[in-house]
Motif scaffolding. Sequence first.
Motif, PDB file in Angstrom:
ATOM      1  N   LEU A  85       0.847  -1.203   0.000  1.00  0.00           N
ATOM      2  CA  LEU A  85       0.000   0.000   0.000  1.00  0.00           C
ATOM      3  C   LEU A  85       0.879   1.249   0.000  1.00  0.00           C
ATOM      4  O   LEU A  85       0.610   2.221  -0.706  1.00  0.00           O
ATOM      5  CB  LEU A  85      -0.905   0.013   1.238  1.00  0.00           C
ATOM      6  N   ILE A  86       1.940   1.200   0.789  1.00  0.00           N
ATOM      7  CA  ILE A  86       2.841   2.356   0.887  1.00  0.00           C
ATOM      8  C   ILE A  86       3.528   2.620  -0.453  1.00  0.00           C
ATOM      9  O   ILE A  86       3.628   3.770  -0.899  1.00  0.00           O
ATOM     10  CB  ILE A  86       3.858   2.144   2.039  1.00  0.00           C
ATOM     11  N   VAL A  87       3.967   1.557  -1.125  1.00  0.00           N
ATOM     12  CA  VAL A  87       4.594   1.740  -2.450  1.00  0.00           C
ATOM     13  C   VAL A  87       3.596   2.425  -3.387  1.00  0.00           C
ATOM     14  O   VAL A  87       3.947   3.347  -4.124  1.00  0.00           O
ATOM     15  CB  VAL A  87       5.075   0.383  -3.025  1.00  0.00           C
ATOM     16  N   GLY A  88       2.333   2.011  -3.295  1.00  0.00           N
ATOM     17  CA  GLY A  88       1.295   2.591  -4.153  1.00  0.00           C
ATOM     18  C   GLY A  88       1.018   4.057  -3.871  1.00  0.00           C
ATOM     19  O   GLY A  88       0.599   4.802  -4.748  1.00  0.00           O
ATOM     20  N   GLU A  89       1.220   4.473  -2.616  1.00  0.00           N
ATOM     21  CA  GLU A  89       0.881   5.860  -2.268  1.00  0.00           C
ATOM     22  C   GLU A  89       2.122   6.750  -2.140  1.00  0.00           C
ATOM     23  O   GLU A  89       1.996   7.958  -1.900  1.00  0.00           O
ATOM     24  CB  GLU A  89       0.084   5.913  -0.960  1.00  0.00           C
ATOM     25  N   ALA A  90       3.310   6.149  -2.334  1.00  0.00           N
ATOM     26  CA  ALA A  90       4.549   6.877  -2.018  1.00  0.00           C
ATOM     27  C   ALA A  90       4.711   8.163  -2.815  1.00  0.00           C
ATOM     28  O   ALA A  90       5.304   9.121  -2.333  1.00  0.00           O
ATOM     29  CB  ALA A  90       5.758   5.966  -2.215  1.00  0.00           C
ATOM     30  N   GLU A  91       4.196   8.182  -4.031  1.00  0.00           N
ATOM     31  CA  GLU A  91       4.367   9.387  -4.840  1.00  0.00           C
ATOM     32  C   GLU A  91       3.024  10.021  -5.187  1.00  0.00           C
ATOM     33  O   GLU A  91       2.915  10.811  -6.121  1.00  0.00           O
ATOM     34  CB  GLU A  91       5.187   9.051  -6.089  1.00  0.00           C
ATOM     35  N   ALA A  92       2.005   9.659  -4.430  1.00  0.00           N
ATOM     36  CA  ALA A  92       0.645  10.160  -4.689  1.00  0.00           C
ATOM     37  C   ALA A  92       0.414  11.480  -3.937  1.00  0.00           C
ATOM     38  O   ALA A  92       1.225  11.858  -3.096  1.00  0.00           O
ATOM     39  CB  ALA A  92      -0.361   9.101  -4.259  1.00  0.00           C
ATOM     40  N   PRO A  93      -0.695  12.164  -4.234  1.00  0.00           N
ATOM     41  CA  PRO A  93      -0.927  13.481  -3.620  1.00  0.00           C
ATOM     42  C   PRO A  93      -1.016  13.465  -2.094  1.00  0.00           C
ATOM     43  O   PRO A  93      -1.289  12.434  -1.488  1.00  0.00           O
ATOM     44  CB  PRO A  93      -2.278  13.909  -4.219  1.00  0.00           C
ATOM     45  N   PHE A  94      -0.835  14.644  -1.549  1.00  0.00           N
ATOM     46  CA  PHE A  94      -0.882  14.910  -0.108  1.00  0.00           C
ATOM     47  C   PHE A  94      -2.302  14.675   0.434  1.00  0.00           C
ATOM     48  O   PHE A  94      -3.281  15.092  -0.167  1.00  0.00           O
ATOM     49  CB  PHE A  94      -0.526  16.400   0.055  1.00  0.00           C
ATOM     50  N   VAL A 113      -9.005   7.419   0.495  1.00  0.00           N
ATOM     51  CA  VAL A 113      -8.536   7.506  -0.885  1.00  0.00           C
ATOM     52  C   VAL A 113      -7.645   8.745  -1.005  1.00  0.00           C
ATOM     53  O   VAL A 113      -8.037   9.849  -0.642  1.00  0.00           O
ATOM     54  CB  VAL A 113      -9.692   7.515  -1.917  1.00  0.00           C
ATOM     55  N   ARG A 114      -6.426   8.493  -1.472  1.00  0.00           N
ATOM     56  CA  ARG A 114      -5.445   9.574  -1.637  1.00  0.00           C
ATOM     57  C   ARG A 114      -5.609  10.100  -3.057  1.00  0.00           C
ATOM     58  O   ARG A 114      -5.427   9.358  -4.028  1.00  0.00           O
ATOM     59  CB  ARG A 114      -4.042   9.004  -1.418  1.00  0.00           C
ATOM     60  N   THR A 115      -5.985  11.346  -3.177  1.00  0.00           N
ATOM     61  CA  THR A 115      -6.319  11.874  -4.502  1.00  0.00           C
ATOM     62  C   THR A 115      -6.016  13.365  -4.601  1.00  0.00           C
ATOM     63  O   THR A 115      -5.981  14.052  -3.573  1.00  0.00           O
ATOM     64  CB  THR A 115      -7.826  11.647  -4.815  1.00  0.00           C
ATOM     65  N   ASP A 116      -5.805  13.821  -5.829  1.00  0.00           N
ATOM     66  CA  ASP A 116      -5.633  15.260  -6.046  1.00  0.00           C
ATOM     67  C   ASP A 116      -6.972  15.930  -6.363  1.00  0.00           C
ATOM     68  O   ASP A 116      -7.022  17.115  -6.684  1.00  0.00           O
ATOM     69  CB  ASP A 116      -4.616  15.520  -7.176  1.00  0.00           C
ATOM     70  N   ALA A 117      -8.068  15.176  -6.282  1.00  0.00           N
ATOM     71  CA  ALA A 117      -9.389  15.759  -6.580  1.00  0.00           C
ATOM     72  C   ALA A 117      -9.800  16.714  -5.462  1.00  0.00           C
ATOM     73  O   ALA A 117      -9.532  16.444  -4.297  1.00  0.00           O
ATOM     74  CB  ALA A 117     -10.426  14.642  -6.682  1.00  0.00           C
ATOM     75  N   PRO A 118     -10.486  17.814  -5.809  1.00  0.00           N
ATOM     76  CA  PRO A 118     -11.025  18.673  -4.742  1.00  0.00           C
ATOM     77  C   PRO A 118     -12.159  17.964  -4.010  1.00  0.00           C
ATOM     78  O   PRO A 118     -12.739  17.001  -4.533  1.00  0.00           O
ATOM     79  CB  PRO A 118     -11.533  19.904  -5.500  1.00  0.00           C
ATOM     80  N   ALA A 119     -12.478  18.458  -2.829  1.00  0.00           N
ATOM     81  CA  ALA A 119     -13.514  17.807  -2.003  1.00  0.00           C
ATOM     82  C   ALA A 119     -14.832  17.696  -2.765  1.00  0.00           C
ATOM     83  O   ALA A 119     -15.530  16.675  -2.668  1.00  0.00           O
ATOM     84  CB  ALA A 119     -13.703  18.601  -0.714  1.00  0.00           C
ATOM     85  N   SER A 120     -15.163  18.723  -3.563  1.00  0.00           N
ATOM     86  CA  SER A 120     -16.446  18.698  -4.292  1.00  0.00           C
ATOM     87  C   SER A 120     -16.455  17.537  -5.297  1.00  0.00           C
ATOM     88  O   SER A 120     -17.483  16.876  -5.475  1.00  0.00           O
ATOM     89  CB  SER A 120     -16.668  20.031  -5.018  1.00  0.00           C
TER      90      SER A 120
END
Length: 406
Positions: free
Chosen positions: A329-338, A381-388
């Motif tokens: 899971l960490i490898v999958g999220e290591a370079e994903a958005p804050f 879910v780690r995402t760059d999408a806005p809350a809306s």
Amino acid sequence: MSFRFPTETITEGTTRIVVPRLGAFVKQSSDYAPSKAPVFYNPAMALNRDLAVVALQTYQRTVGRELVCCEPLAGCGVRGVRLANEVEGVRKVVMNDISPEAAKLAEHNARLSDLAEKTEVANQDANLLLSRYAAPRKRFDYIDIDPFGSPVPYLDSALRAVRDGGLVALTATDMAPLCGVHPKACVRKYGGKPLRTEYCHELAVRLLLNCLAMQAAKYDIGVQPVFSYSDYNYVRVYATVNYGAKQADRSLENTGYVLHCFSCFHRELAKGVTASFRADCPECGSRLQVAGPLWLGGLWNVEFCMRMRDAVRHGSLRGKVKIFQMISLIVGEAEAPFTYYVIDKICDKFGLPVPPLSKVSAELRKSGYQAVRTHFSSKGVRTDAPASAVREAIRRQLKPVSEKRE
Ligand SMILES: C[S@@+](CC[C@H](N)C(=O)[O-])C[C@H]1O[C@@H](n2cnc3c(N)ncnc32)[C@H](O)[C@@H]1O
Ligand SMILES: [Zn+2]
């Protein structure tokens, strides 16, 4: 050797260890056995120690030299003895504990594994011990700070006692301050304001890392996290340290703030120690709350994490499956958005039924956003999408199939 309290012999990893027989110290069901025993041993932290073995082995293979390690708060010695016994390329482990009985048990455990030559046991204050190793050529390759509560009281002396290019590992179990239940205590200890958000465990790691970076900077030392995680009731970070004013400046570039809206889940970053921030949420107009200063940079070195995962795959740890899944899971999220959104929290707030996480993530990806899982929360879910957009993705999953096809 005899001890004045009941003991038993257990095996953790591949190492035999004599520990206090915890059952003997529980008088009522509310008793927390590890802190009732005369010497500290917590079986629930075995995964923390398994990962220490894996991380140190990965680091040793990366640097390709023999390592001298220190565990200044060693308890019964289970961690230090395991590092000496299970990690190839470890030349010496110095263990220490302020409790004479703990030091005696740690020494006994080292002998039990035939490691007297490879270990040293001291019985003094951890900061005093580390200060004795602060001179060039005496410093350690690896220092593992695993205290009661916060590691902050030991950061300064650990940073002076770790060599250029060395690795420090820190456990923090004071989650009430770090997760915003006691914000004043967090400001006092870590120099940063926490927030009681659904992603407070990620913020906790970031507060700890920023505190480390700030402490290191005064000695012209830069820090670089290679592996971080939260589990059970603690957070843990592994960071390499590099000497030099430029390295320190570079790591301080990762300092900043998170602005969070408790009405609509919007969040945004403000970079820099002296960042200026807007007051109101751009999505709903509510007042924004601030967390920080904290570490806005990466929490992981993805190659290091992949090497750790390989080591777990080919190793024989008892908790291998859980550790492998966690590192994957960490490898999958290591370079994903804050930061991440917790779908249940959003549904709860807006009175929606909870759709499957995988479907919300797929919906977000269909709309062109990144969306990956996070080890910090099984519902996140780690995402760059806005809350809306996250809300919209949830709503779309709830529409009847016929409506969706239109
Ligand atoms: C959480 S336990 C350590 C557990 C151990 N690292 C492990 O992996 O099992 C913390 C230990 O720190 C010791 N300790 C507390 N204050 C200390 C100090 N100022 N210097 C050295 N040891 C200290 C306690 O006696 C206790 O054994
Ligand atoms: Zn808002």
